[in-house]
Design an enzyme around this catalytic site. Structure first.
Site, PDB file in Angstrom:
ATOM      1  CB  ALA A  55      -0.911  -0.007   1.218  1.00  0.00           C
ATOM      2  N   GLY A  70      -0.407  -5.342   0.469  1.00  0.00           N
ATOM      3  CA  GLY A  70      -1.472  -5.236  -0.520  1.00  0.00           C
ATOM      4  C   GLY A  70      -1.088  -5.852  -1.852  1.00  0.00           C
ATOM      5  CD  GLU A 123      -4.042  -7.674   1.908  1.00  0.00           C
ATOM      6  OE1 GLU A 123      -4.787  -7.976   2.859  1.00  0.00           O
ATOM      7  OE2 GLU A 123      -3.659  -6.506   1.699  1.00  0.00           O
ATOM      8  CD  GLU A 131       0.019  -5.885   5.151  1.00  0.00           C
ATOM      9  OE1 GLU A 131      -0.469  -5.718   4.029  1.00  0.00           O
ATOM     10  OE2 GLU A 131       0.585  -6.941   5.495  1.00  0.00           O
TER      11      GLU A 131
END
Length: 710
Positions: free
Chosen positions: A74, A113, A116, A136
């Site tokens: 992210a 992310g 993901e 994270e």
């Protein structure tokens, strides 16, 4: 000449583009430097997917990252701000429900992310050098876009718990074994395109990870409570590993959509926590520390192709390992063959221990040892680009070494001193080239501890500073540039911190009580355990050197001196403040030392009293904060966040607490100042408040405001 098999369609964005190679569409994320999932990237992913699905010539799609990596995660700059559409969960769901096969092609890293998104694709391939992970937890949060629900479904529950609660990366080979990826390919795009084309030929299903329940159903949910206990113990007060576990547990106990909802609820709580704010502060502070206001970013650096270390002791050997680990040849100088062989033997044993734990191959160890050459003559150092002195912490010895180096080292060589307290300018004055002299304060063990305090002298050149900052990153260190004063920043702040601990012993506390309070708060160890580990004789010598400058009107505790006079220097003598039985590093309370402390109180005429945990914590933490503010006042530290980096990477301060200066802002500088003033009134002049704190409070500002004002 353009590749005739590549057909560029009408859609093109600045960060995501769609092309076609024959009958396979290729979606490329191109958002340098690491393809972070910023809002415009998320929108581009949706737009390009729509373009690919509408392209009748494309039978399958490949998602790939441009540059050096896939999607590294992210955009952290968006954290804590109002969510900008499209939401990453929605993007992933759209890819997961695509009506054509979508293959994620991973190189570099697929993190957070990025992984993901890859798990939202129907299939995943990677080159052998690729790595995946969900780190994270290191920012005080959890994977908030389905990572805690999808990873257990491909890797298995226990592997997912391990990866997500620790944030560790997994190389492509291991990821293949776990089921995170479906194939390792030799060439990224050609391999991924061929894999996608084969899926179409074989009529492979549009496999959605959310529907792959076999591994979560096979897991025995009765194991979860015991695993959670282990995670809580390892977390040592940090919330995010436990939150990560609870979210992964939801993949076992809840349907997928409810598990996603549970993940988002935990994510929201963690994101708003002080711990996450602290970890994000340190993330940015580490990068900010690389910026030196008066040193232009384009300052040319000197080439470092050959290094040399003077001293093959614990520090010298550890420093040499850093260079060998980075592939830089290094010579290690000692004055006797026996000392040299002993030092090289310790290096060899350190590497062998790493090999035995499976963290290094024997071939890699042999290559690193081959880069380390032991020498017995200063003349052997004449070709070195940097020479680091790591001898005894005595000024006369260091000055003699640098005088010799001035005659031996080639023009343009960086001359560095691994000193923890001594005056760099006094050392540099023994040479004819003080502009090439810099302090390189490594932390013990030097091959493990990440912090490197770089100490600029009055005449240290911009080029040497820039070279040293770059070199620090090359050898895997976290550099912070500091000014030249006794103890620099880290050890200068440590002195009043340790001193308060010793004063509290005389007033009524015991070592295990003080250490216990600080360890429960999150520090890796308290001052007395730390002293035993580092060697009490080191600080003893420093105290003796500083004795002449002490104020005669203040009481100076002598407990540590008395312990050293007994020949107890800590772990290396199996006794210090604590006992270390049978070679163990676990401290054991010693009644003799407790009696010595009680006698010290009597000798000082002090009536012992009960000291609360709150007082122990405040006197320890606020001593750091007050001295840190003085370092800022004097320009010894560039910014408050640099001090936080120093303490989190060099002194065992928990990153999830953000460092002492961040803590001061979090508590409120006005409250910190009020307590410091009370300590000043109740105790002694050591607690005179730093002028900077008084100024900031009067102006309604914080240390963070002071950073921005520089």
């Amino acid at each position: 000449m353009p590749d005739p098999t590549v057909e560029v369609t009408s859609f093109m964005s600045t960060s995501v583009r769609y092309e076609r190679q024959g009958d396979v569409g290729v979606i490329t994320v191109d958002n340098p430097p690491v393809n972070a999932l910023s809002q415009h990237v998320r929108q581009g992913l949706l737009d390009c997917l729509a373009e690919g699905l509408a392209d009748d010539e494309a039978k399958a799609l490949v998602l790939v990252g441009a540059g050096r990596t896939f999607i590294a995660g992210a955009d952290i700059r968006e954290f804590g701000k109002p969510l900008a559409e499209p939401d990453l969960n929605g993007v992933i769901s759209t890819y997961e429900n695509a009506t054509k096969p979508v293959v994620a092609a991973i190189h570099g890293t697929a993190l957070g992310g990025g992984l993901e998104v890859a798990l939202g694709c129907h299939y995943r391939v990677a080159v052998a050098q690729g790595k995946v992970g969900l780190p994270e937890v290191k920012l005080g949060i959890l994977p908030g876009a389905g990572g805690t629900q999808r990873l257990p479904r491909v890797a298995g529950v226990e592997a997912a718990i391990d990866m997500i609660t620790t944030g560790k990366f997994v190389p492509a080979g291991k990821a293949l074994q776990l089921g995170i990826i479906d194939a390792v390919v030799d060439e990224l795009i050609p391999g991924a395109v061929a894999f996608a084309r084969k899926l179409v030929e074989d009529g492979a299903p549009l496999r959605r990870v959310r529907d792959m329940d076999e591994k979560v159903k096979a897991f025995d949910a009765a194991k979860l409570p015991e695993i959670r206990k282990q995670v809580v113990k390892a977390a040592r007060g940090q919330m995010s590993p436990v939150g990560c576990f609870d979210a992964v547990a939801g993949a076992v106990t809840l349907p997928f959509d409810e598990g996603l909802k549970n993940e988002r609820e935990i994510f929201g709580g963690l994101m708003a926590s002080d711990q996450s704010k602290a970890l994000r502060h340190i993330f940015f502070a580490e990068r900010e520390a690389l910026k030196i206001p008066d040193v232009p970013g384009d300052t040319p650096t000197l080439p470092i192709r050959q290094a040399a270390i003077i001293g093959a002791g614990t520090m010298g050997g550890g420093i040499a390992m850093n260079f060998a680990n980075a592939g830089i040849p290094v010579k290690v100088l000692e004055m006797s063959a026996d000392a040299l062989e002993r030092g090289l033997g310790i290096i060899r044993a350190n590497y062998a221990a790493t090999v035995s734990k499976g963290r290094l191959t024997q071939d890699a160890m042999d290559k690193r040892m081959g880069l380390i050459e032991g020498v017995l003559d200063y003349d052997a150092l004449k070709d070195a680009d940097i020479i680091i002195e790591a001898v005894f912490e005595e000024m006369d010895i260091k000055k003699k070494v640098f005088s010799t180096l001035d005659a031996v080292a080639k023009p343009g060589a960086v001359l560095a001193s691994n000193t923890s307290t001594l005056d760099i300018d006094e050392i540099a004055a023994t040479t004819s080239r003080p502009e090439f002299v810099i302090g390189t304060h490594f932390f013990s063990p030097a091959n493990v501890m990440p912090l490197l305090e770089l100490v600029r002298g009055a005449k240290t050149s911009y080029q040497v500073i820039s070279t040293s900052m770059k070199l620090a990153k090359t050898i895997g260190k976290v550099p912070v540039l500091v000014g030249n004063c006794d103890g620099f920043v880290g050890n200068r702040m440590l002195e009043p911190y340790v001193q308060q601990g010793e004063l509290m012993l005389v007033e009524g506390a015991l070592p295990a009580q003080v250490d216990g309070v600080l360890q429960r708060w999150g520090l890796a160890m308290g001052p007395f355990t730390m002293g035993d580990m580092a060697g009490l004789d080191v600080s003893w010598r420093i105290r003796k050197r500083r004795a002449a400058t002490r104020r005669n009107d203040l009481f100076w505790p002598t407990v540590s001196d008395q312990i050293c006079e007994m020949g107890r220097f800590g772990q290396k003598t199996k006794a210090g403040y604590y006992l270390y039985e049978g070679g163990s590093r676990t401290p054991v309370t010693d009644p003799k030392i407790e009696q010595l402390i009680v006698e010290a109180s009597k000798a000082a005429g002090v009536e012992r009293r009960e000291i609360s945990e709150d007082e122990i914590l405040k006197r320890s933490l606020y001593a750091l904060i007050n001295e840190g503010a003085k370092c800022l006042e004097e320009g010894m530290a560039i910014r408050a966040s640099d001090i936080d980096v120093i303490y989190c990477f060099g002194y065992g301060f928990p990153a999830w607490r953000g460092g002492p200066m961040f803590q001061a802002d979090l508590i409120g500088l006005d409250k910190v100042l009020a307590d410091i003033k009370q300590f000043h009134a109740d105790l002694d002049d050591r607690w005179k408040p730093a002028k900077l704190i008084e100024t900031l409070v009067a102006e309604g500002k914080s240390f963070a405001d002071y950073d921005r004002s520089r």
